[in-house]
Design a protein around this motif. Structure first.
Motif, PDB file in Angstrom:
ATOM      1  N   THR A  48      36.534  57.392  40.406  1.00  0.00           N
ATOM      2  CA  THR A  48      37.282  57.331  41.463  1.00  0.00           C
ATOM      3  C   THR A  48      38.369  56.236  41.859  1.00  0.00           C
ATOM      4  O   THR A  48      37.603  55.332  41.569  1.00  0.00           O
ATOM      5  N   SER A  49      39.102  56.085  42.071  1.00  0.00           N
ATOM      6  CA  SER A  49      39.597  54.729  43.282  1.00  0.00           C
ATOM      7  C   SER A  49      38.837  54.181  43.729  1.00  0.00           C
ATOM      8  O   SER A  49      38.538  54.735  44.903  1.00  0.00           O
ATOM      9  N   MET A  50      39.130  52.810  43.624  1.00  0.00           N
ATOM     10  CA  MET A  50      38.164  52.158  44.823  1.00  0.00           C
ATOM     11  C   MET A  50      39.566  50.782  45.550  1.00  0.00           C
ATOM     12  O   MET A  50      39.469  50.644  46.317  1.00  0.00           O
ATOM     13  N   LEU A  51      41.200  51.033  45.932  1.00  0.00           N
ATOM     14  CA  LEU A  51      42.315  50.861  46.030  1.00  0.00           C
ATOM     15  C   LEU A  51      43.252  51.975  45.921  1.00  0.00           C
ATOM     16  O   LEU A  51      43.434  53.006  45.381  1.00  0.00           O
ATOM     17  N   ASN A  52      44.119  51.083  46.980  1.00  0.00           N
ATOM     18  CA  ASN A  52      45.370  52.244  46.940  1.00  0.00           C
ATOM     19  C   ASN A  52      46.484  51.903  45.988  1.00  0.00           C
ATOM     20  O   ASN A  52      46.280  50.702  45.473  1.00  0.00           O
ATOM     21  N   GLY A  53      47.413  52.158  45.064  1.00  0.00           N
ATOM     22  CA  GLY A  53      47.777  51.874  44.509  1.00  0.00           C
ATOM     23  C   GLY A  53      48.575  52.523  43.829  1.00  0.00           C
ATOM     24  O   GLY A  53      48.277  54.541  43.353  1.00  0.00           O
ATOM     25  N   GLN A  54      49.785  53.437  42.517  1.00  0.00           N
ATOM     26  CA  GLN A  54      50.926  53.349  41.851  1.00  0.00           C
ATOM     27  C   GLN A  54      49.534  53.606  40.259  1.00  0.00           C
ATOM     28  O   GLN A  54      49.501  52.534  39.812  1.00  0.00           O
ATOM     29  N   ASP A 107      50.131  44.461  44.162  1.00  0.00           N
ATOM     30  CA  ASP A 107      49.689  44.113  44.666  1.00  0.00           C
ATOM     31  C   ASP A 107      48.971  43.220  45.050  1.00  0.00           C
ATOM     32  O   ASP A 107      48.235  42.691  46.384  1.00  0.00           O
ATOM     33  N   ALA A 108      47.095  44.079  44.110  1.00  0.00           N
ATOM     34  CA  ALA A 108      46.153  42.835  44.381  1.00  0.00           C
ATOM     35  C   ALA A 108      46.255  41.456  43.570  1.00  0.00           C
ATOM     36  O   ALA A 108      45.605  40.820  44.494  1.00  0.00           O
ATOM     37  N   GLN A 109      47.338  41.146  42.888  1.00  0.00           N
ATOM     38  CA  GLN A 109      48.210  39.693  42.979  1.00  0.00           C
ATOM     39  C   GLN A 109      48.551  38.944  43.630  1.00  0.00           C
ATOM     40  O   GLN A 109      48.051  37.760  43.819  1.00  0.00           O
ATOM     41  N   ILE A 110      48.671  39.584  44.461  1.00  0.00           N
ATOM     42  CA  ILE A 110      48.938  38.599  45.486  1.00  0.00           C
ATOM     43  C   ILE A 110      48.403  38.705  46.498  1.00  0.00           C
ATOM     44  O   ILE A 110      47.974  37.516  47.131  1.00  0.00           O
ATOM     45  N   ALA A 111      47.364  39.796  47.258  1.00  0.00           N
ATOM     46  CA  ALA A 111      46.169  39.268  47.813  1.00  0.00           C
ATOM     47  C   ALA A 111      45.163  38.055  47.219  1.00  0.00           C
ATOM     48  O   ALA A 111      44.986  37.573  47.807  1.00  0.00           O
ATOM     49  N   LEU A 112      45.474  38.437  45.828  1.00  0.00           N
ATOM     50  CA  LEU A 112      44.859  37.047  44.933  1.00  0.00           C
ATOM     51  C   LEU A 112      45.305  35.788  45.632  1.00  0.00           C
ATOM     52  O   LEU A 112      44.498  34.729  46.029  1.00  0.00           O
ATOM     53  N   LEU A 152      41.284  42.907  41.705  1.00  0.00           N
ATOM     54  CA  LEU A 152      42.148  42.648  40.921  1.00  0.00           C
ATOM     55  C   LEU A 152      41.503  43.317  39.772  1.00  0.00           C
ATOM     56  O   LEU A 152      41.920  44.445  38.789  1.00  0.00           O
ATOM     57  N   SER A 153      40.379  43.102  39.580  1.00  0.00           N
ATOM     58  CA  SER A 153      39.259  43.897  38.009  1.00  0.00           C
ATOM     59  C   SER A 153      39.771  45.351  38.335  1.00  0.00           C
ATOM     60  O   SER A 153      39.658  46.615  37.640  1.00  0.00           O
TER      61      SER A 153
END
Length: 384
Positions: A71-77, A102-107, A247-248
Motif C-alpha cells: 500500500t501507499s503511505m502518502l499522496n503522490g504521482q 513534495d516530500a523533499q520540500i516538506a523536509l 521521503l523514504s
C-alpha cells in the motif's frame, strides 16, 4: 415307494439321535465354524484398525499463504513501476517510485523549523544574560535614586529652615515681601525635587521587579535543558524525522520474497494513503488449509505429520507437512449468512473444520505451488 423311503430316513435319524457320539461331533463342528467366523471378524477389524484407521484423509484442501499487501503511505504521482504480475522479487527490491518533490520540500521546511527552534533557544539563553545584567544595572539605578531622595530631603529641610527664619524677620519688617517670596519659591522647588526623586526611586524599583520577572520566565523556559533537549527543538526534530520517513516511503520496496500478483498500478497514476497497489505472495512460505469432517478430528493433534499431493503434479509428487493449528470455527459458522438450524425442517449436515498444515520449504522450492490450488491431505494419526 415314497412311503418306504420316508420310513427308512426316519429310522436313520432316530438311530443318529440315539447315538451320543454323533451329536457331540455335530456340535463340535458347529462351534468350530462359529469360532472361525469370530476370529475372521476380529482379524478383519484388527487389519482395518491397524492399517486403515491410522490416518485421516480429505481432498477438500487448498493452498494458502499470508500475502503481503503493498500500500501507499502518502499522496503522490507514480513515476516508475519496476515490476509486473507473475514477477519474482526479493525482499528489499524496488517495486515502484512515487514523485519525491513534495516530500523533499516538506523536509526542507521541517529542517528550517528545526534551525529556527535552535536559534530561538540560543536567543533565550542570551536573553537570560541580558536580563541578569538589567537586574544588576537596576540595583545601581535604585541606589542612585535613593541617594537623590536623601539629597532632595536635605535640600528641602534647608529650604524649610531658611523660610522659617525669613518669615520671622518679615514679621518685624526686617526683609521685604519680595525676598520672603523668593524663599517660598525655593521651598516649593525643594519639595518638588523630593517628589521627583521619590518617583524616580519607585520607577527604578519597578524596573528591577520587571527585569527579575522576565529573567525568571526566561529561565523557566531553558532550565534543565540543552539546545538538543528543549521541547521546541524536540518537536521540530520529530517533524524532520517524519519528513525523512515520508521521503523514504516514496520508494516502495518488497517486504519479503515472493511473486507479484494483482498489480493495480500504472505510471502517472495518483495514489492515496492506504490504497492497495499490488500483492506479494510468499510462494516459499505456503500452507494448506485441509477441511476435515468433524467425525475425522477425534485423534488429530497439533504436531502430527501429513502427506499431501497436488492436482498440479499428480500422485507422483508428495509434499510433507505438519499440523500447526485448527480454525476457530467451521466455514458455516463464519459465513456471511449463517445457517438457520432452528427450524422444523432441519436436516443434520456433517460440518468441516479447517486444519492448517505447514509445508516443507525445500519441497516447495523443488515443486512450486500457487495459492488456491487443490490438494489431497492425509494425516498420520500415530505420529507425534
Amino acid at each position: 415307494m415314497t412311503d418306504a423311503q420316508n420310513t427308512a430316513d426316519t429310522q436313520v435319524e432316530a438311530k443318529a439321535a440315539n447315538n451320543p457320539t454323533a451329536m457331540k461331533s455335530k456340535r463340535k463342528k458347529l462351534l468350530t465354524i462359529f469360532a472361525v467366523i469370530v476370529i475372521t471378524i476380529g482379524l478383519i477389524y484388527a487389519i482395518v484398525t491397524l492399517v486403515f484407521d491410522n490416518s485421516v484423509n480429505t481432498d477438500n484442501a487448498y493452498v494458502g499463504a499470508d500475502n503481503a499487501q503493498i500500500t501507499s503511505m502518502l499522496n503522490g504521482q507514480v513515476l516508475q513501476v519496476m515490476v509486473g504480475d507473475t514477477q519474482q522479487v526479493k525482499k528489499g527490491d524496488i517495486l515502484a517510485i512515487i514523485d519525491q518533490r513534495d516530500a523533499q520540500i516538506a523536509l526542507q521546511q521541517a529542517e528550517a523549523q528545526l534551525a529556527k527552534a535552535k536559534r530561538q533557544y540560543t536567543q533565550s539563553s542570551a536573553n537570560s544574560s541580558s536580563l541578569s545584567s538589567q537586574v544588576l544595572v537596576s540595583n545601581d539605578d535604585i541606589n542612585s535614586a535613593r541617594a537623590q531622595v536623601v539629597q532632595s530631603q536635605v535640600t528641602l529641610t534647608k529650604a524649610q529652615n531658611e523660610y522659617q527664619r525669613r518669615g520671622q524677620l518679615a514679621a518685624t519688617g526686617a526683609i521685604s515681601k519680595e525676598e520672603l517670596a523668593s524663599y517660598q519659591s525655593a521651598l516649593d522647588t525643594a519639595q518638588a525635587n523630593l517628589n521627583v526623586a521619590k518617583a524616580s526611586l519607585a520607577q527604578a524599583e519597578s524596573k528591577q521587579k520587571a527585569a527579575q520577572s522576565n529573567l525568571a520566565a526566561n529561565e523557566a523556559l531553558i532550565r534543565g535543558t540543552s539546545q538538543d533537549s528543549t521541547p521546541d527543538v524536540l518537536v521540530a526534530q520529530a517533524a524532520v524525522d517524519q519528513a525523512k520517513l515520508d521521503l523514504s516511503r516514496t520508494v516502495i520496496r518488497a517486504p519479503l520474497d515472493g511473486v507479484i500478483t494483482n498489480r493495480n498500478l500504472q505510471v502517472g497514476q495518483r495514489v492515496a494513503p492506504g490504497s492497495v497497489l499490488m500483492v506479494v505472495v510468499p510462494v516459499q512460505q505456503l500452507y494448506v488449509d485441509a477441511n476435515f469432517k468433524e467425525s475425522q478430528l477425534k485423534r488429530v493433534r497439533v504436531g502430527q505429520t501429513a502427506v499431501l499431493t497436488s492436482d498440479l503434479y499428480g500422485k507422483d509428487v508428495e509434499y510433507h507437512g505438519k499440523v500447526i493449528g485448527f480454525s476457530g470455527g467451521t466455514g458455516a459458522a463464519f459465513a456471511l449468512i449463517p445457517a438457520q438450524n432452528a427450524t422444523g425442517n432441519w436436516i443434520k449436515v456433517v460440518q468441516r473444520l479447517p486444519v492448517r498444515i505447514q509445508l516443507d520449504p525445500k519441497e516447495l522450492q523443488e515443486h512450486p505451488l500457487r495459492v488456491g490450488l487443490s490438494m489431497d491431505a492425509t494425516i498420520d494419526l500415530n505420529s507425534k
